[in-house]
Scaffold this motif. Structure first.
Motif, PDB file in Angstrom:
ATOM      1  N   TRP A  21       0.939  -1.235  -0.052  1.00 34.57           N
ATOM      2  CA  TRP A  21       0.057  -0.024  -0.132  1.00 34.57           C
ATOM      3  C   TRP A  21       0.854   1.293   0.027  1.00 34.57           C
ATOM      4  N   TYR A  22       0.192   2.469  -0.269  1.00 35.33           N
ATOM      5  CA  TYR A  22       1.004   3.522   0.182  1.00 35.33           C
ATOM      6  C   TYR A  22      -0.014   4.786   0.616  1.00 35.33           C
ATOM      7  N   VAL A  23       0.735   5.677   1.152  1.00 35.18           N
ATOM      8  CA  VAL A  23      -0.002   6.846   1.465  1.00 35.18           C
ATOM      9  C   VAL A  23       0.733   8.118   1.205  1.00 35.18           C
ATOM     10  N   ASP A  24       0.096   9.188   0.762  1.00 34.77           N
ATOM     11  CA  ASP A  24       0.854  10.437   0.334  1.00 34.77           C
ATOM     12  C   ASP A  24       0.785  11.069   1.830  1.00 34.77           C
ATOM     13  N   ILE A  25       2.073  11.564   2.046  1.00 33.74           N
ATOM     14  CA  ILE A  25       2.590  12.508   3.140  1.00 33.74           C
ATOM     15  C   ILE A  25       2.072  14.054   2.861  1.00 33.74           C
ATOM     16  N   THR A  26       0.966  14.200   3.411  1.00 33.50           N
ATOM     17  CA  THR A  26       0.561  15.696   3.139  1.00 33.50           C
ATOM     18  C   THR A  26       0.804  16.743   4.181  1.00 33.50           C
ATOM     19  N   GLY A  27       1.542  16.334   5.381  1.00 30.92           N
ATOM     20  CA  GLY A  27       1.792  17.535   6.258  1.00 30.92           C
ATOM     21  C   GLY A  27       2.429  16.766   7.550  1.00 30.92           C
ATOM     22  N   ASP A  28       2.555  17.549   8.752  1.00 27.16           N
ATOM     23  CA  ASP A  28       3.127  16.796   9.787  1.00 27.16           C
ATOM     24  C   ASP A  28       2.395  15.760  10.485  1.00 27.16           C
ATOM     25  N   ASN A  29       2.784  14.649  10.198  1.00 22.47           N
ATOM     26  CA  ASN A  29       1.896  13.321  10.491  1.00 22.47           C
ATOM     27  C   ASN A  29       0.614  13.519  10.164  1.00 22.47           C
ATOM     28  N   THR A  30       0.276  13.931   8.937  1.00 24.22           N
ATOM     29  CA  THR A  30      -1.037  13.760   8.021  1.00 24.22           C
ATOM     30  C   THR A  30      -0.759  13.264   6.964  1.00 24.22           C
ATOM     31  N   TYR A  31      -1.752  12.388   6.477  1.00 23.64           N
ATOM     32  CA  TYR A  31      -1.500  11.554   5.054  1.00 23.64           C
ATOM     33  C   TYR A  31      -2.701  11.401   4.578  1.00 23.64           C
ATOM     34  N   SER A  32      -2.646  11.070   3.180  1.00 24.23           N
ATOM     35  CA  SER A  32      -3.860  10.691   2.584  1.00 24.23           C
ATOM     36  C   SER A  32      -4.384   9.477   3.020  1.00 24.23           C
ATOM     37  N   ALA A  33      -5.531   8.779   2.492  1.00 25.11           N
ATOM     38  CA  ALA A  33      -6.330   7.465   2.829  1.00 25.11           C
ATOM     39  C   ALA A  33      -5.284   6.488   2.194  1.00 25.11           C
ATOM     40  N   PRO A  34      -4.923   5.503   2.620  1.00 23.04           N
ATOM     41  CA  PRO A  34      -4.156   4.374   2.027  1.00 23.04           C
ATOM     42  C   PRO A  34      -4.731   3.862   0.553  1.00 23.04           C
ATOM     43  N   VAL A  35      -3.730   3.643  -0.072  1.00 21.04           N
ATOM     44  CA  VAL A  35      -4.057   3.083  -1.702  1.00 21.04           C
ATOM     45  C   VAL A  35      -3.255   1.932  -1.641  1.00 21.04           C
TER      46      VAL A  35
END
Length: 673
Positions: free
Chosen positions: A314-328
């Protein structure tokens, strides 16, 4: 007749049997509970005891096989899956045929493994497992052809316990080990201490030394493993049991799952600020993180809802300080119904990972796929031997530009130096060095038409002209050889009897890479061109003349001799002119040249006129611009004007060199059927 004593004895026997049966059921329930909590070692002891007492069932054999399979003991797994399939075929699901096939493969019993895969298909096996099996039945050859050349050696920091999961941290290496566990507890699955993270110094050749436990708040009394660090060395993502702020977390079945965490480096070089990633859950595992090259995406392995198999990438995009997109989910092009795990992204944007759901050598194999601009996998290749073995190989990392890396494997020897039969307790770290190799590849094609030439034979020769290897090209007419660096080779292509062999000398560079060596082949003489077959010089004429020149007489004498030795030969003479003068004039001139050639063969060569015919073609068959060599090494094609069509360059008034005009003033000899 039964006596009272006999009745009492029988009653006692029935009670004893009933009690024994209840006791066995309690034992099996206890074993099943341990199994479901991944306490495979304890469960195994109970299952073995039950079987020893004479109790058998499909469920027991399934669980026994699994206790060995999931601990990578494929020898014993094969034994118990075999018992299951032999004694309870109607109760054996297709997945157990697959695990049996994988276990046999790890024992190098490839024919038996393939037969088991056929039963897997017959039992309704489907999905990627079936697709991979059907698409490449000759997978061992394919893997061998794709294999990367590495040298392997165990690293000096290995212990007699489990050591695995290396990752790069600046100029050091971080890895997981069961040595010197600070918690003192034993993990039931492996009967080893829990894992901690250690850090070792690494020199420019990848040699390790000075191993010590990673400092700060990362290590606990439970498992820590599988890290990935940012390039600046200030942030780490790592795997840990569900243990946070001193509290254990369990799923609905009372099992402690794996989770991903992040920590940062403080000013005193201590790892602290441990936080849990928000897409974790106590009901499933997330593990084995890997950062993309630009550090904007985090890849990992998980069995979260939406997983295709037992664990997916799987992957997540790192969008901020310990914030991430939904897992793909990376999807079915890479994930199978079994296990995909241990991702790593190299500096060239190649994704390395391990899987036991693809055609491999046995157990977990390491695969590589380039990632496209969207970070999605493309064509997947097995790294082959020696990176892969018949047992489990995983945790592959490499500094692409240096060709030095590491992997984890349970292929080695045990603590006493005995041959290791595998098992997760035998995991060790290996240093790998990519050998300097050159891929020499290309296609074989017709030089004139560029048409591919399937079935051609391509041979690689060393500097002493000794054959190194050869290949018969397929429908794509492509060949590929793996050669050493800094050496001279010759690549020879042949497609007999229609083409002349062609050989090219190649000097390989001193750095791993590829050399493209196309092999254009020239057709041999047309079967009806006697002059070409006899390696004659063309019968040339002077400008605006049709007399036979002295140099032409030498060639005509050879034609005559060939006809006398082969009385069945019947020859048609074709004569031509250059592009100067009007077409009608050139037609008459070429007819005179044809007749002059015929008359010489009759009058001087003593050939019967009945075996000869002649015709002039004027300037209608002028030669094109390309220069082609016949099998005698002579130029047989040229032209009189660069970059123009035949009509443009050969029309009246085009200025050509005298040599170019001379090539067109010729006679040819065509064998008639």
């Amino acid at each position: 007749m039964n006596t009272p004593l006999q009745k009492i004895f029988l009653s006692i026997l029935v009670v004893l049997i009933s009690c024994s049966s209840l006791a066995q059921k309690r034992q099996i329930k206890k074993a099943n509970d341990n199994f479901d909590k991944f306490s495979y070692i304890d469960a195994r002891k109970i299952y073995l005891e039950v079987v020893k007492d004479g109790y058998e069932s499909a469920e027991i054999f399934k669980k026994l096989g699994d206790t060995y399979y999931w601990n990578s003991d494929y020898d014993n797994a094969s034994k118990w899956y075999g018992e299951l399939i032999e004694k309870f075929p109607d109760q054996t699901d297709s997945e157990y045929y697959y695990r049996a096939a994988q276990s046999l493969k790890s024992l190098r019993k490839y024919a038996e493994s393939d037969a088991m895969m056929e039963q897997f298909v017959a039992k309704g096996g489907s999905g990627m497992l079936l697709k991979n099996f059907k698409e490449d039945p000759d997978y061992l050859k394919s893997i061998s052809l794709m294999a990367k050349e590495y040298t392997l050696e165990e690293v000096s920091v290995n212990t007699n316990l489990s050591d695995f999961g290396p990752s790069y941290y600046l100029d050091k290496l971080v890895y997981a080990s069961a040595k010197n566990s600070q918690g003192g507890e034993i993990y039931e699955w492996t009967q080893q201490p829990f894992l901690d993270l250690f850090i070792a110094d690494m020199d420019e050749n990848g040699k390790l030394s000075n191993s010590k436990r990673l400092g700060g708040d990362i290590n606990t009394k439970y498992h820590e493993s599988s890290t990935t660090f940012t390039k600046d060395g200030n942030t780490v993502y790592f795997t840990r049991n569900n243990f946070y702020e001193g509290k254990k977390g369990k799923d609905k079945d009372k099992t402690i799952r794996l989770k991903l965490y992040r920590a940062t480096l403080t000013g005193d070089n201590t790892w602290t600020n441990v936080v849990e990633l928000p897409f974790n859950s106590k009901e499933y595992s997330t593990a084995h993180p890997a950062l993309s090259v630009d550090e904007k995406r985090l890849y990992f392995s998980s069995d979260m809802p939406g997983t295709i198999g037992m664990s997916d990438l799987w992957y997540v995009d790192i969008t901020g300080d310990n914030t991430y997109s939904a897992p793909v989910n990376l999807g079915p092009s890479i994930n199978t119904e079994t296990r995909e795990s241990f991702p790593f992204i190299g500096s060239r944007n190649n994704l390395y990972f391990s899987s036991d759901g693809r055609a491999g050598l046995g157990g977990f194999d390491i695969y590589v796929t380039p990632l496209d601009a969207d970070g999605m996998p493309q064509k997947i290749s097995n790294l082959g031997e020696p990176a892969n073995s018949v047992l489990d190989d995983f945790g592959f990392i490499v500094k692409d530009d240096e060709g030095i890396g590491f992997l984890s494997s349970n292929r080695g020897l045990d603590a006493e130096g005995n041959n290791n039969q595998g098992g997760s307790v035998a995991d060790q770290i290996y240093r790998i060095v990519e050998k300097c190799v050159i891929s020499i590849e290309g296609t074989v094609f017709d030089e004139e038409s560029n048409a591919l030439l399937p079935g051609s034979i391509v041979t690689l020769l060393d500097e002493n002209n000794k054959e190194v290897m050869r290949d018969t090209v397929g429908a794509d007419a492509a060949y590929k050889f793996v050669a050493d660096c800094s050496k001279q080779y010759s690549v020879r292509g042949a497609n007999e009897p229609n083409y002349k062999p062609r050989e090219k000398v190649v000097m390989t560079p001193d750095k791993t890479g590829e050399i493209v060596v196309p092999i254009p082949l020239v057709r041999t003489c047309p079967p009806d061109d006697l002059g070409c077959r006899l390696c004659l010089q063309p019968i040339f004429f002077d400008f605006d003349r049709y007399n036979i020149r002295p140099d032409a007489e030498i060639e005509l004498a050879q034609i005559a001799a060939a006809m006398r030795q082969n009385p069945e030969l019947i020859i048609h003479i074709e004569s031509h002119t250059d592009s100067r003068a009007p077409n009608s004039y050139n037609e008459t001139l070429s007819d005179k040249r044809a007749q002059a050639t015929l008359n010489w063969l009759v009058n001087v060569g003593n050939i019967s006129r009945s075996r000869l015919s002649a015709k002039g073609y004027g300037e209608t068959q002028l030669l094109d611009r390309c220069v082609t060599l016949d099998e005698c090494g002579r130029e047989v094609r040229s032209a009189c004007y660069d970059g123009a069509t035949v009509q443009e360059k050969c029309s009246d008034g085009v200025k050509c060199t005298e040599d170019e005009h001379q090539r067109n003033r010729r006679s040819m000899f065509i064998i008639q059927n």
